[in-house]
Design an enzyme around this catalytic site. Sequence first.
Site, mmCIF file in Angstrom:
data_model
loop_
_atom_site.group_PDB
_atom_site.id
_atom_site.type_symbol
_atom_site.label_atom_id
_atom_site.label_comp_id
_atom_site.label_asym_id
_atom_site.label_seq_id
_atom_site.Cartn_x
_atom_site.Cartn_y
_atom_site.Cartn_z
ATOM 1 N N ASN A 252 -2.390 6.528 -44.628
ATOM 2 C CA ASN A 252 -3.780 6.468 -44.159
ATOM 3 C C ASN A 252 -4.478 7.824 -44.242
ATOM 4 O O ASN A 252 -5.600 7.980 -43.739
ATOM 5 C CB ASN A 252 -3.831 5.975 -42.713
ATOM 6 C CG ASN A 252 -3.375 4.535 -42.581
ATOM 7 O OD1 ASN A 252 -3.546 3.736 -43.487
ATOM 8 N ND2 ASN A 252 -2.786 4.204 -41.440
ATOM 9 N N HIS B 23 -7.305 -5.003 -33.923
ATOM 10 C CA HIS B 23 -6.015 -4.323 -33.834
ATOM 11 C C HIS B 23 -5.227 -4.763 -32.601
ATOM 12 O O HIS B 23 -5.796 -5.159 -31.583
ATOM 13 C CB HIS B 23 -6.257 -2.805 -33.779
ATOM 14 C CG HIS B 23 -5.013 -1.995 -33.928
ATOM 15 N ND1 HIS B 23 -4.319 -1.496 -32.849
ATOM 16 C CD2 HIS B 23 -4.336 -1.576 -35.038
ATOM 17 C CE1 HIS B 23 -3.271 -0.798 -33.273
ATOM 18 N NE2 HIS B 23 -3.264 -0.846 -34.600
ATOM 19 N N GLU C 225 -13.807 -4.247 -35.193
ATOM 20 C CA GLU C 225 -13.462 -3.059 -35.964
ATOM 21 C C GLU C 225 -14.560 -2.811 -36.988
ATOM 22 O O GLU C 225 -15.254 -3.735 -37.409
ATOM 23 C CB GLU C 225 -12.112 -3.243 -36.667
ATOM 24 C CG GLU C 225 -10.947 -3.373 -35.703
ATOM 25 C CD GLU C 225 -9.597 -3.361 -36.400
ATOM 26 O OE1 GLU C 225 -9.441 -2.654 -37.423
ATOM 27 O OE2 GLU C 225 -8.686 -4.056 -35.919
ATOM 28 N N SER D 273 -7.967 -3.095 -40.502
ATOM 29 C CA SER D 273 -6.840 -2.300 -40.989
ATOM 30 C C SER D 273 -5.931 -3.032 -41.966
ATOM 31 O O SER D 273 -5.274 -2.397 -42.784
ATOM 32 C CB SER D 273 -6.008 -1.792 -39.810
ATOM 33 O OG SER D 273 -5.501 -2.884 -39.050
ATOM 34 N N ASP E 299 -14.277 -0.159 -33.060
ATOM 35 C CA ASP E 299 -13.102 0.631 -33.405
ATOM 36 C C ASP E 299 -13.247 0.985 -34.885
ATOM 37 O O ASP E 299 -13.119 0.125 -35.750
ATOM 38 C CB ASP E 299 -11.846 -0.206 -33.149
ATOM 39 C CG ASP E 299 -10.558 0.474 -33.614
ATOM 40 O OD1 ASP E 299 -10.607 1.337 -34.523
ATOM 41 O OD2 ASP E 299 -9.484 0.120 -33.099
ATOM 42 N N HIS F 2 -10.504 3.210 -39.347
ATOM 43 C CA HIS F 2 -10.350 3.262 -40.799
ATOM 44 C C HIS F 2 -11.676 3.461 -41.532
ATOM 45 O O HIS F 2 -11.703 3.462 -42.764
ATOM 46 C CB HIS F 2 -9.667 1.993 -41.294
ATOM 47 C CG HIS F 2 -8.256 1.859 -40.812
ATOM 48 N ND1 HIS F 2 -7.183 2.404 -41.475
ATOM 49 C CD2 HIS F 2 -7.749 1.258 -39.697
ATOM 50 C CE1 HIS F 2 -6.070 2.139 -40.806
ATOM 51 N NE2 HIS F 2 -6.388 1.447 -39.730
ATOM 52 N N LYS G 42 -6.091 9.479 -39.392
ATOM 53 C CA LYS G 42 -6.202 8.803 -40.688
ATOM 54 C C LYS G 42 -7.004 9.708 -41.632
ATOM 55 O O LYS G 42 -6.474 10.672 -42.133
ATOM 56 C CB LYS G 42 -6.789 7.414 -40.485
ATOM 57 C CG LYS G 42 -5.865 6.553 -39.614
ATOM 58 C CD LYS G 42 -6.414 5.218 -39.286
ATOM 59 C CE LYS G 42 -5.390 4.390 -38.505
ATOM 60 N NZ LYS G 42 -5.041 4.943 -37.171
#
Length: 391
Positions: free
Chosen positions: A46, A132, A174, A178, A203, A206, A238
């Site tokens: 990541n 997640h 998110e 992910s 969130d 990523h 990440k």
Amino acid sequence: MAFEFVKQQVEKRKQQQLFRQRRCQSSAQGRLIDIDNQQFVNFSSNDYLGLSHHPRVIDAWIKGAERYGVGSGGSPLVTGFQKAHYQLEETLCEWQGREGALLFNSGYSANQSVIKALLKKNDVLIQDKLNHASLMEAGVLCDANFSRFQHNSVSQLANRLESQQGENCLVITEGVFSMDGDQAPLKPISDLCKQHNAWLMVDDAHGVGCLGDQGRGSADQQNLTPSDVQIQMLTFGKALGVSGATILCNQALKDYLVNFDKSYVYSTAMPAAQACAVTEAIRVLQTQPELQQQLADNIALFRSLAIENNIAVADSNTAIQPIIIGEADKALAMAESLQGKGFWVSAIRPPTVPVNTARLRVTLSSHHQAQDIVDLINAIHEVSKENYGHR
């Protein structure tokens, strides 16, 4: 009896081809990694922008350790809040246009902290079904009325919001998912939350670093402001290449969390040297846009080559490019075959992803070379054709 249960559960995982094992790496994160005395081209990290080994970031950590030592010495409310932590919070607020930033040791703890601190009995929590595990677990454990909506389904979220009865409602999604690499439609989700007087938390573990101007993330990329997304969770481990996380919010919520968030109050703070490294990673992002551009170029190259070779990639324009295989044993076998050709690609299996959606999770970075991507596509094509018929 307890140990028999443990043994039975482990054996069951092995029989289902779902057993997980760690593999010890003897090199730094990077384009190439060394595992078990063999070198691989790394397509599982990541570290999307290569900042974990950027000279400026490393130097910032070294100088921070020389000045502050290697540990914070206590929780933030005792002795663990040092100038480096303060400077990182100020940098985060300036970078993201926020009033408040609070530091955590991981995205997992940050996510759980917010849910546990904000939501009580009779409150409402609504989450995207593919959020997640840290968010889902906290949802199950908290006292709020917890429900989920189908992945990225704005219409089902609308139904959930219309039927909710609590005065305090938190919606969480998110920014970039992910395991699938796709993005949430943040604008319509934000509009719905405003209509129903609900909080929106994103969130963006990523998305930050990879998307938006100066790597500000998903909300910036989709032209949303702090008033549209009241709470952001960003991780530092990440695209920023270090470790830790932050909750970004307004000053009132920051003050509330400092006083009522047990995870924050009673956890030892991250080392100040780490905060120095994260601050420098943000500065690199702000001054080296070519890193984001190279990542975008590599993503486009991978997708175009995959299509040319009839490799079915998911609908993702981010660094996460999953190739859905289906059965866990087949995904594992393909990953092992790729290792035999010198490529480290992770096989992601249930329970991390739903049953029958086991996949190869290819992650791209700015430090991959074009030839690396060409060679990987050729290897995937060969492995797929040789073992499972032409995909």
